[in-house]
Write a protein that holds these residues in place. Structure first.
Motif, PDB file in Angstrom:
ATOM      1  N   MET A 193       0.814  -1.218   0.000  1.00 29.79           N
ATOM      2  CA  MET A 193       0.000   0.000   0.000  1.00 29.79           C
ATOM      3  C   MET A 193       0.842   1.259   0.000  1.00 29.79           C
ATOM      4  O   MET A 193       0.300   2.361  -0.031  1.00 29.79           O
ATOM      5  CB  MET A 193      -0.918   0.005   1.219  1.00 29.79           C
ATOM      6  N   THR A 194       2.160   1.111   0.054  1.00 25.57           N
ATOM      7  CA  THR A 194       3.004   2.303   0.129  1.00 25.57           C
ATOM      8  C   THR A 194       2.832   3.180  -1.104  1.00 25.57           C
ATOM      9  O   THR A 194       2.638   4.404  -0.995  1.00 25.57           O
ATOM     10  CB  THR A 194       4.482   1.902   0.281  1.00 25.57           C
ATOM     11  N   LEU A 195       2.887   2.572  -2.278  1.00 23.50           N
ATOM     12  CA  LEU A 195       2.738   3.351  -3.509  1.00 23.50           C
ATOM     13  C   LEU A 195       1.338   3.950  -3.622  1.00 23.50           C
ATOM     14  O   LEU A 195       1.168   5.080  -4.082  1.00 23.50           O
ATOM     15  CB  LEU A 195       3.020   2.470  -4.724  1.00 23.50           C
ATOM     16  N   PHE A 196       0.328   3.196  -3.188  1.00 26.52           N
ATOM     17  CA  PHE A 196      -1.034   3.706  -3.273  1.00 26.52           C
ATOM     18  C   PHE A 196      -1.213   4.891  -2.319  1.00 26.52           C
ATOM     19  O   PHE A 196      -1.843   5.895  -2.680  1.00 26.52           O
ATOM     20  CB  PHE A 196      -2.026   2.596  -2.930  1.00 26.52           C
ATOM     21  N   THR A 197      -0.663   4.776  -1.122  1.00 32.65           N
ATOM     22  CA  THR A 197      -0.749   5.895  -0.176  1.00 32.65           C
ATOM     23  C   THR A 197       0.020   7.096  -0.702  1.00 32.65           C
ATOM     24  O   THR A 197      -0.404   8.249  -0.526  1.00 32.65           O
ATOM     25  CB  THR A 197      -0.201   5.468   1.196  1.00 32.65           C
ATOM     26  N   LEU A 198       1.154   6.843  -1.368  1.00 37.45           N
ATOM     27  CA  LEU A 198       1.901   7.931  -1.996  1.00 37.45           C
ATOM     28  C   LEU A 198       1.058   8.604  -3.074  1.00 37.45           C
ATOM     29  O   LEU A 198       1.076   9.838  -3.209  1.00 37.45           O
ATOM     30  CB  LEU A 198       3.198   7.392  -2.596  1.00 37.45           C
ATOM     31  N   ALA A 199       0.311   7.803  -3.839  1.00 36.21           N
ATOM     32  CA  ALA A 199      -0.569   8.376  -4.867  1.00 36.21           C
ATOM     33  C   ALA A 199      -1.609   9.299  -4.246  1.00 36.21           C
ATOM     34  O   ALA A 199      -1.875  10.401  -4.753  1.00 36.21           O
ATOM     35  CB  ALA A 199      -1.248   7.255  -5.643  1.00 36.21           C
ATOM     36  N   LEU A 200      -2.196   8.874  -3.121  1.00 33.65           N
ATOM     37  CA  LEU A 200      -3.167   9.724  -2.434  1.00 33.65           C
ATOM     38  C   LEU A 200      -2.518  11.013  -1.959  1.00 33.65           C
ATOM     39  O   LEU A 200      -3.085  12.110  -2.091  1.00 33.65           O
ATOM     40  CB  LEU A 200      -3.775   8.972  -1.246  1.00 33.65           C
ATOM     41  N   ALA A 201      -1.301  10.892  -1.410  1.00 32.69           N
ATOM     42  CA  ALA A 201      -0.602  12.082  -0.919  1.00 32.69           C
ATOM     43  C   ALA A 201      -0.295  13.044  -2.062  1.00 32.69           C
ATOM     44  O   ALA A 201      -0.443  14.271  -1.919  1.00 32.69           O
ATOM     45  CB  ALA A 201       0.684  11.668  -0.207  1.00 32.69           C
ATOM     46  N   VAL A 202       0.129  12.511  -3.202  1.00 27.93           N
ATOM     47  CA  VAL A 202       0.439  13.367  -4.355  1.00 27.93           C
ATOM     48  C   VAL A 202      -0.804  14.107  -4.825  1.00 27.93           C
ATOM     49  O   VAL A 202      -0.775  15.325  -5.080  1.00 27.93           O
ATOM     50  CB  VAL A 202       1.036  12.515  -5.502  1.00 27.93           C
ATOM     51  N   LEU A 203      -1.929  13.399  -4.915  1.00 28.90           N
ATOM     52  CA  LEU A 203      -3.147  14.025  -5.431  1.00 28.90           C
ATOM     53  C   LEU A 203      -3.687  15.073  -4.465  1.00 28.90           C
ATOM     54  O   LEU A 203      -4.066  16.182  -4.881  1.00 28.90           O
ATOM     55  CB  LEU A 203      -4.204  12.954  -5.702  1.00 28.90           C
ATOM     56  N   PHE A 204      -3.733  14.755  -3.169  1.00 24.83           N
ATOM     57  CA  PHE A 204      -4.273  15.720  -2.212  1.00 24.83           C
ATOM     58  C   PHE A 204      -3.326  16.903  -2.016  1.00 24.83           C
ATOM     59  O   PHE A 204      -3.752  18.066  -2.064  1.00 24.83           O
ATOM     60  CB  PHE A 204      -4.546  15.032  -0.872  1.00 24.83           C
ATOM     61  N   THR A 246      -2.121  15.140 -11.498  1.00 25.27           N
ATOM     62  CA  THR A 246      -3.065  14.041 -11.744  1.00 25.27           C
ATOM     63  C   THR A 246      -2.367  12.855 -12.391  1.00 25.27           C
ATOM     64  O   THR A 246      -2.566  11.700 -11.982  1.00 25.27           O
ATOM     65  CB  THR A 246      -4.217  14.513 -12.647  1.00 25.27           C
ATOM     66  N   VAL A 247      -1.551  13.125 -13.397  1.00 22.17           N
ATOM     67  CA  VAL A 247      -0.865  12.040 -14.106  1.00 22.17           C
ATOM     68  C   VAL A 247       0.092  11.311 -13.175  1.00 22.17           C
ATOM     69  O   VAL A 247       0.101  10.067 -13.113  1.00 22.17           O
ATOM     70  CB  VAL A 247      -0.124  12.599 -15.336  1.00 22.17           C
ATOM     71  N   ILE A 248       0.899  12.042 -12.404  1.00 21.64           N
ATOM     72  CA  ILE A 248       1.877  11.410 -11.509  1.00 21.64           C
ATOM     73  C   ILE A 248       1.170  10.604 -10.424  1.00 21.64           C
ATOM     74  O   ILE A 248       1.548   9.465 -10.119  1.00 21.64           O
ATOM     75  CB  ILE A 248       2.795  12.489 -10.891  1.00 21.64           C
ATOM     76  N   GLY A 249       0.133  11.186  -9.814  1.00 23.45           N
ATOM     77  CA  GLY A 249      -0.583  10.484  -8.755  1.00 23.45           C
ATOM     78  C   GLY A 249      -1.214   9.191  -9.240  1.00 23.45           C
ATOM     79  O   GLY A 249      -1.119   8.147  -8.582  1.00 23.45           O
ATOM     80  N   CYS A 250      -1.843   9.228 -10.397  1.00 21.04           N
ATOM     81  CA  CYS A 250      -2.498   8.023 -10.920  1.00 21.04           C
ATOM     82  C   CYS A 250      -1.484   6.976 -11.362  1.00 21.04           C
ATOM     83  O   CYS A 250      -1.730   5.769 -11.220  1.00 21.04           O
ATOM     84  CB  CYS A 250      -3.433   8.389 -12.063  1.00 21.04           C
ATOM     85  N   LEU A 251      -0.345   7.407 -11.875  1.00 26.48           N
ATOM     86  CA  LEU A 251       0.701   6.440 -12.237  1.00 26.48           C
ATOM     87  C   LEU A 251       1.238   5.725 -10.998  1.00 26.48           C
ATOM     88  O   LEU A 251       1.548   4.527 -11.052  1.00 26.48           O
ATOM     89  CB  LEU A 251       1.839   7.149 -12.969  1.00 26.48           C
ATOM     90  N   CYS A 252       1.333   6.439  -9.878  1.00 25.80           N
ATOM     91  CA  CYS A 252       1.786   5.802  -8.629  1.00 25.80           C
ATOM     92  C   CYS A 252       0.815   4.718  -8.172  1.00 25.80           C
ATOM     93  O   CYS A 252       1.226   3.704  -7.598  1.00 25.80           O
ATOM     94  CB  CYS A 252       1.942   6.852  -7.530  1.00 25.80           C
ATOM     95  N   ALA A 253      -0.475   4.936  -8.415  1.00 23.93           N
ATOM     96  CA  ALA A 253      -1.478   3.965  -7.961  1.00 23.93           C
ATOM     97  C   ALA A 253      -1.621   2.786  -8.912  1.00 23.93           C
ATOM     98  O   ALA A 253      -2.237   1.772  -8.547  1.00 23.93           O
ATOM     99  CB  ALA A 253      -2.830   4.665  -7.806  1.00 23.93           C
TER     100      ALA A 253
END
Length: 662
Positions: free
Chosen positions: A1-12, A36-43
């Protein structure tokens, strides 16, 4: 979940940081979509891992809010809904960067990009939240962010009305979710999802009905759909694509997630969802057929497709209740696959409609026409999206609807042992067939009137093709519509873990047999598609060769005896749809406005139609007027005296204290 949590952090965080670009439009135009692009790529990585059925370690952090915790996790059900979010949102961001360019000189775009990234992050958090307080927080952020995006052009009265309608509707739905979560958490004394105890039968029924109404408002089930045809046309087209393609699916996700807490369903739950699916699907496509605004037409088609998803889910629940493993697997698999497919082709259609609006400046179908010559790429993309939403092979919409069809046929095959399955299968087959036929008629009207013929207005005459930043997202979604259709034989196996979560267990050999039979039925689709493409290519080559060998001859078209034909002599959208809408006039209540020619040499004559939404006009319109009247009387309490406001607060606190002591 680390990358997914990072995606949430990037988007917010990126959404909040976007506010720092206020007054700097070029920086906002780069930073907003980039986040948006970076956050979604992380997820993307964690979502594909979870979709494959592999376990992902959840994240749980303490939270000072009573009953709350930052508890996030991904399972197969979450990823079915997270996947279209991380596909559509970055494409919409790239598209939106070009689409919003004309507004840069007169509007500050930084707040819009802030809300867009908050919307993307909150939708992902909704699919991953495993605590009710965290879920409701993400739900509220999603609702508020989308409200501000809908109200982007708030200087227009119609946009303000659409925004407030959406805000009221979504908070009415949220108000029903609060008691639902209270009922779920009261036995286990926790608001974590994995602590929800199996509810008692009476309590489970109340929870199901609250979830159906609360989440159904967001999803757009009829009669709770009234905000969709208002909000989607008002919002910018890339926002409409995200709201229609993925945001309304969070309502479907919430309903399905709630069902996993309630144990084996009684038959009436499935019958209610089948009924809601029939009502939403048939009325949604009928109302779409009667529309004159291309984005409003697409909004009603969202209601239609939500109905198709509800049909699949209802069929799956009936399969559990009546011990029909084939109906369970095919119903749930078809409904879940349609969640993904609808995001792809509806995003493509809204992008295409936005390209038309961007080029011509109008959305009224009867003022367009002949755009295929000026906008061949947009026209081609709209055609692919239209074929997909109509369920035509070999595109993705055909595959998901075929699974639901096969589930209904499976129910009919078992009707001898259980007559209820005969009714379920017949209703599902009849509803899907009627929806598919009406959808084909509607998009024949839309494509024919908008893109074929001659331009019907000066606005259509000046239309031009959109730039690469808008064409590339459209082409990407069109390619995905084709690829998902060609990958049909492997899709049931991919969806099996998510279906297992909904069914409560994997049915083993029964599902294997159903999946194998379905894969065999779908295995011929790629070959047939390639064969059709080959035959079409041969005919195209032969036609082009014949044209080169034989010179063209110019001649006038058949003018029906008119010496000087004009674009006004073409079929309009209303005249095309009128034979069908006449059949369903008792349901649609279409109003006709006619100005008959008068005298020997009449100057003017006109005929037009208007189809109101019965639920918006007669049900919710009455409710909103009553609420406005009652709330207007409360203005006596809003008198501007600070000391009395403080007294209100003190009295409220004393009341809560007495309630607690008692």
């Amino acid at each position: 979940m680390t990358l997914f949590t990072l995606a949430l952090a990037v988007l917010f965080a990126g959404g909040i940081i976007s506010l720092a670009t206020i007054g700097r439009p070029h920086l906002a135009r780069c930073l907003g979509p980039g986040v948006t692009v970076i956050g979604c790529l992380c997820a993307l990585g964690p979502v594909f891992v979870a979709l494959s059925g592999q376990a992902i370690q959840p994240w749980r952090l303490p939270w000072t809010i009573p009953g709350g915790s930052f508890y996030v996790s991904l399972d197969a059900l979450s990823t079915v809904f997270a996947l279209p979010i991380i596909i559509l949102c970055p494409l919409a961001a790239i598209y939106g960067a070009a689409y919003l360019q004309p507004y840069a000189g007169r509007k500050d775009l930084a707040p819009s990009w802030c809300c867009f990234n908050l919307l993307a992050g909150s939708m992902l958090l909704v699919t991953a939240a495993r605590n009710a307080m965290l879920f409701l927080l993400a739900w509220e952020i999603m609702s508020l962010a989308s409200f501000f995006l809908v109200a982007f052009e708030n200087e227009q009265a119609s946009v303000r009305r659409a925004g407030w309608t959406y805000l009221v509707a979504t908070h009415l739905g949220t108000a029903l979710l609060l008691p639902m979560f209270v009922l779920l958490g009261r036995h286990g004394h926790t608001l974590d999802f994995d602590g929800f105890a199996r509810a008692a039968p009476g309590c489970a029924a109340a929870i199901f009905l609250l979830a159906l109404a609360g989440f159904g408002t967001k999803a757009g089930f009829i009669p709770m759909h009234v905000w969709l045809p208002e909000a989607h046309p008002a919002a910018p087209s890339h926002v409409s694509a995200v709201m229609s393609g993925v945001m309304i699916k969070t309502g479907i996700y919430g309903l399905l997630r709630t069902l996993t807490f309630l144990g084996p369903p009684p038959p009436w739950w499935g019958w209610i969802l089948v009924g809601v699916g029939c009502l939403s699907g048939i009325l949604g496509v009928l109302l779409a057929l009667a529309q004159h605004d291309v984005k409003r037409l697409l909004a009603y088609h969202s209601v239609e497709n939500i109905g198709i998803i509800a049909l699949g889910i209802g069929g799956g629940l009936l399969g559990i209740s009546y011990a029909s493993p084939g109906l369970v697997f095919l119903g749930f698999a078809g409904g879940l696959l349609h969640v993904i497919n609808h995001a792809l082709f509806k995003g493509l259609l809204f992008f295409s409609a936005g390209s038309v609006l961007h080029a011509a400046g109008i959305r009224e179908i009867d003022r367009l026409g002949g755009l295929l010559k000026a906008m061949p790429v947009t026209g081609g993309m709209f055609f692919i999206g239209a074929a997909a939403i109509c369920g035509l092979p070999p595109l993705n919409g055909f595959v998901s609807e075929l699974l639901i069809y096969l589930g209904a046929l499976n129910a009919l095959a078992q009707a001898a042992s259980l007559p209820a399955l005969l009714i379920a299968g017949a209703v599902m087959l009849g509803a899907l067939a009627l929806i598919g036929g009406l959808a084909a008629a509607c998009f024949t009207k839309a494509f024919g009137v908008v893109f074929l013929g001659e331009p019907r207005s000066p606005d259509a005459l000046k239309a031009y093709e959109s730039g690469a930043a808008m064409r590339i997202p459209m082409a990407t979604l069109a390619a995905l519509c084709v690829l998902v259709g060609l990958a049909a034989p492997w899709l049931p196996a991919i969806l099996r873990p998510a279906v297992s979560l909904l069914a409560g267990a994997d049915a083993g050999p029964a599902w294997t047999a159903a999946g194998a039979g379905t894969a065999a039925a779908l295995a011929a689709l790629p070959g047939l598609a390639l064969g059709a493409a080959l035959v079409g290519g041969i005919f195209f080559w032969a036609r082009r060769r014949r044209q080169r060998l034989r010179p063209d001859r110019m001649s006038v078209t058949w003018d029906c005896g008119y010496a000087a034909p004009t674009p006004r002599m073409q079929y309009t959208a209303s005249s095309f749809a009128e034979p069908i809408t006449r059949i369903f006039r008792p349901l649609l209540r279409t109003r006709f406005h006619e100005q008959s020619p008068a005298g020997l040499f009449p100057d003017t004559a006109s005929w037009s139609t208007h189809t109101p939404d019965f639920f918006h006009e007669r049900v919710f319109g009455w409710f909103f007027k009553l609420a406005e009247s009652l709330l207007a009387r409360g203005r006596l309490l809003q008198h501007g005296r600070l000391n009395l406001y403080i007294l209100y607060i003190v009295l409220a606190l004393l009341s809560l204290l007495l309630w607690k002591l008692i």
